[in-house]
Design a protein around this motif. Structure first.
Motif, PDB file in Angstrom:
ATOM      1  N   GLY A  70     -15.172  17.721  -9.390  1.00  0.00           N
ATOM      2  CA  GLY A  70     -14.662  16.498  -9.939  1.00  0.00           C
ATOM      3  C   GLY A  70     -14.339  15.488  -8.596  1.00  0.00           C
ATOM      4  N   CYS A  71     -13.166  14.891  -9.051  1.00  0.00           N
ATOM      5  CA  CYS A  71     -12.679  13.931  -8.142  1.00  0.00           C
ATOM      6  C   CYS A  71     -11.366  14.212  -7.882  1.00  0.00           C
ATOM      7  CB  CYS A  71     -12.729  12.631  -8.767  1.00  0.00           C
ATOM      8  SG  CYS A  71     -14.223  11.870  -9.376  1.00  0.00           S
ATOM      9  N   PRO A  72     -10.907  15.058  -6.761  1.00  0.00           N
ATOM     10  CA  PRO A  72      -9.662  15.532  -6.403  1.00  0.00           C
ATOM     11  C   PRO A  72      -8.836  14.135  -6.049  1.00  0.00           C
ATOM     12  CG  PRO A  72     -11.071  15.931  -4.652  1.00  0.00           C
ATOM     13  CD  PRO A  72     -12.008  15.482  -5.688  1.00  0.00           C
ATOM     14  N   VAL A  80       1.473   6.450  -3.489  1.00  0.00           N
ATOM     15  CA  VAL A  80       0.150   6.605  -2.663  1.00  0.00           C
ATOM     16  C   VAL A  80      -0.639   7.562  -2.949  1.00  0.00           C
ATOM     17  CG1 VAL A  80      -0.771   6.683  -0.375  1.00  0.00           C
ATOM     18  CG2 VAL A  80       1.385   5.569  -0.706  1.00  0.00           C
ATOM     19  N   LEU A  81      -1.892   7.326  -3.622  1.00  0.00           N
ATOM     20  CA  LEU A  81      -2.661   8.395  -3.842  1.00  0.00           C
ATOM     21  C   LEU A  81      -3.909   8.214  -2.867  1.00  0.00           C
ATOM     22  CD1 LEU A  81      -3.219   7.639  -7.816  1.00  0.00           C
ATOM     23  CD2 LEU A  81      -1.803   9.254  -6.769  1.00  0.00           C
ATOM     24  N   CYS A  82      -4.617   9.344  -2.623  1.00  0.00           N
ATOM     25  CA  CYS A  82      -5.749   9.430  -1.723  1.00  0.00           C
ATOM     26  C   CYS A  82      -6.678  10.157  -2.671  1.00  0.00           C
ATOM     27  CB  CYS A  82      -5.385  10.306  -0.619  1.00  0.00           C
ATOM     28  SG  CYS A  82      -6.876  10.389   0.777  1.00  0.00           S
ATOM     29  N   VAL A  83      -7.933   9.515  -2.631  1.00  0.00           N
ATOM     30  CA  VAL A  83      -9.154  10.221  -3.447  1.00  0.00           C
ATOM     31  C   VAL A  83     -10.234  10.302  -2.314  1.00  0.00           C
ATOM     32  CG1 VAL A  83     -10.679   9.773  -5.265  1.00  0.00           C
ATOM     33  CG2 VAL A  83      -8.457   8.548  -5.481  1.00  0.00           C
ATOM     34  N   PRO A  84     -10.300  11.641  -2.025  1.00  0.00           N
ATOM     35  CA  PRO A  84     -11.662  11.814  -0.928  1.00  0.00           C
ATOM     36  C   PRO A  84     -12.826  11.871  -1.837  1.00  0.00           C
ATOM     37  CG  PRO A  84     -10.283  13.696  -1.261  1.00  0.00           C
ATOM     38  CD  PRO A  84      -9.600  12.501  -2.194  1.00  0.00           C
ATOM     39  N   THR A 108       0.965   7.979 -12.419  1.00  0.00           N
ATOM     40  CA  THR A 108       1.881   8.016 -11.077  1.00  0.00           C
ATOM     41  C   THR A 108       2.727   6.554 -10.749  1.00  0.00           C
ATOM     42  OG1 THR A 108       0.304   7.667  -9.681  1.00  0.00           O
ATOM     43  CG2 THR A 108       0.463  10.025 -10.287  1.00  0.00           C
ATOM     44  N   ARG A 109       2.026   5.651 -11.296  1.00  0.00           N
ATOM     45  CA  ARG A 109       2.565   4.261 -11.102  1.00  0.00           C
ATOM     46  C   ARG A 109       2.437   4.006  -9.530  1.00  0.00           C
ATOM     47  NH1 ARG A 109       6.022   2.009 -15.240  1.00  0.00           N
ATOM     48  NH2 ARG A 109       6.336   3.790 -16.964  1.00  0.00           N
ATOM     49  N   ALA A 110       1.172   4.413  -8.983  1.00  0.00           N
ATOM     50  CA  ALA A 110       0.767   4.293  -7.824  1.00  0.00           C
ATOM     51  C   ALA A 110       0.680   2.844  -7.324  1.00  0.00           C
ATOM     52  CB  ALA A 110      -0.314   5.052  -7.298  1.00  0.00           C
ATOM     53  N   ARG A 111       1.148   2.369  -6.022  1.00  0.00           N
ATOM     54  CA  ARG A 111       0.860   1.044  -5.503  1.00  0.00           C
ATOM     55  C   ARG A 111      -0.244   1.146  -4.477  1.00  0.00           C
ATOM     56  NH1 ARG A 111       5.327  -2.317  -5.902  1.00  0.00           N
ATOM     57  NH2 ARG A 111       4.984  -2.982  -3.902  1.00  0.00           N
ATOM     58  N   LEU A 112      -0.822   2.283  -4.066  1.00  0.00           N
ATOM     59  CA  LEU A 112      -1.613   2.307  -3.154  1.00  0.00           C
ATOM     60  C   LEU A 112      -2.556   3.392  -3.560  1.00  0.00           C
ATOM     61  CD1 LEU A 112      -3.215   1.052  -0.573  1.00  0.00           C
ATOM     62  CD2 LEU A 112      -1.583   2.556   0.701  1.00  0.00           C
ATOM     63  N   VAL A 113      -4.074   2.807  -3.753  1.00  0.00           N
ATOM     64  CA  VAL A 113      -5.029   4.071  -3.658  1.00  0.00           C
ATOM     65  C   VAL A 113      -5.900   3.784  -2.521  1.00  0.00           C
ATOM     66  CG1 VAL A 113      -6.783   4.984  -5.288  1.00  0.00           C
ATOM     67  CG2 VAL A 113      -4.896   3.770  -6.232  1.00  0.00           C
ATOM     68  N   LEU A 114      -5.927   5.162  -1.733  1.00  0.00           N
ATOM     69  CA  LEU A 114      -6.958   5.009  -0.837  1.00  0.00           C
ATOM     70  C   LEU A 114      -8.151   5.827  -0.980  1.00  0.00           C
ATOM     71  CD1 LEU A 114      -7.254   4.648   2.260  1.00  0.00           C
ATOM     72  CD2 LEU A 114      -6.361   6.951   2.718  1.00  0.00           C
ATOM     73  N   LEU A 115      -9.267   5.114  -1.050  1.00  0.00           N
ATOM     74  CA  LEU A 115     -10.596   6.014  -1.447  1.00  0.00           C
ATOM     75  C   LEU A 115     -11.439   6.160   0.074  1.00  0.00           C
ATOM     76  CD1 LEU A 115     -11.831   3.040  -4.009  1.00  0.00           C
ATOM     77  CD2 LEU A 115     -10.861   5.452  -4.435  1.00  0.00           C
TER      78      LEU A 115
END
Length: 148
Positions: A70-72, A80-84, A108-115
């Protein structure tokens, strides 16, 4: 293979002529080596088909594994979320990724998502478009998206 077919056609004509003339032994001696070559060619085709099917099965298994993983989504900080992204990225994975990321941002109400695209294979322009659409959707939820 083309030569084998034309040789076999010629042997068939020889066999018909030999049968009409009564010299069956000569016709059979010409046809048998061609039949052996034909059997060898058929065995080679079967072997190549088996190899191709094994490669296809391996590719399918790898693809299924990537989809199963899937999508870890890693929460590296509270906001902050990181999506590799790993492996091939196509339309199927785009939908799966969008659902998972948007749910995680909302939860999570994240403010930043790092793809993180380091390990991704983006073969089509439409796939790149899906990533940009995901960035826009993340922005609509009040978070920022960053590509790495």
């Amino acid at each position: 293979m083309q030569t084998l077919v034309s040789d076999l056609d010629g042997a068939t004509l020889d066999l018909e002529a030999a049968l009409a003339g009564g010299d069956l032994r000569a016709a059979v001696s010409r046809v048998l080596p061609l039949m052996r070559r034909l059997a060898d060619a058929a065995a080679a085709i079967d072997s190549e088909r088996a190899r191709h099917e094994a490669m296809h099965a391996q590719f399918s298994a790898q693809r299924d594994l990537i989809l199963a993983l899937g999508c870890p989504i890693l929460q590296v900080r509270g906001d902050v979320l990181c999506v590799p992204l790993l492996g091939p990225y196509d339309t199927d994975r785009a939908a799966q990724l969008s659902d998972a990321v948007l749910q995680a941002v909302s939860r999570t109400r994240a403010r930043l998502v790092l793809l993180d695209l380091t390990g991704a294979l983006v073969p089509e322009a439409t796939s790149a478009g899906h990533i940009l659409d995901l960035c826009r959707a993340i922005r609509l939820l009040g978070a920022r998206a960053a590509l790495s």
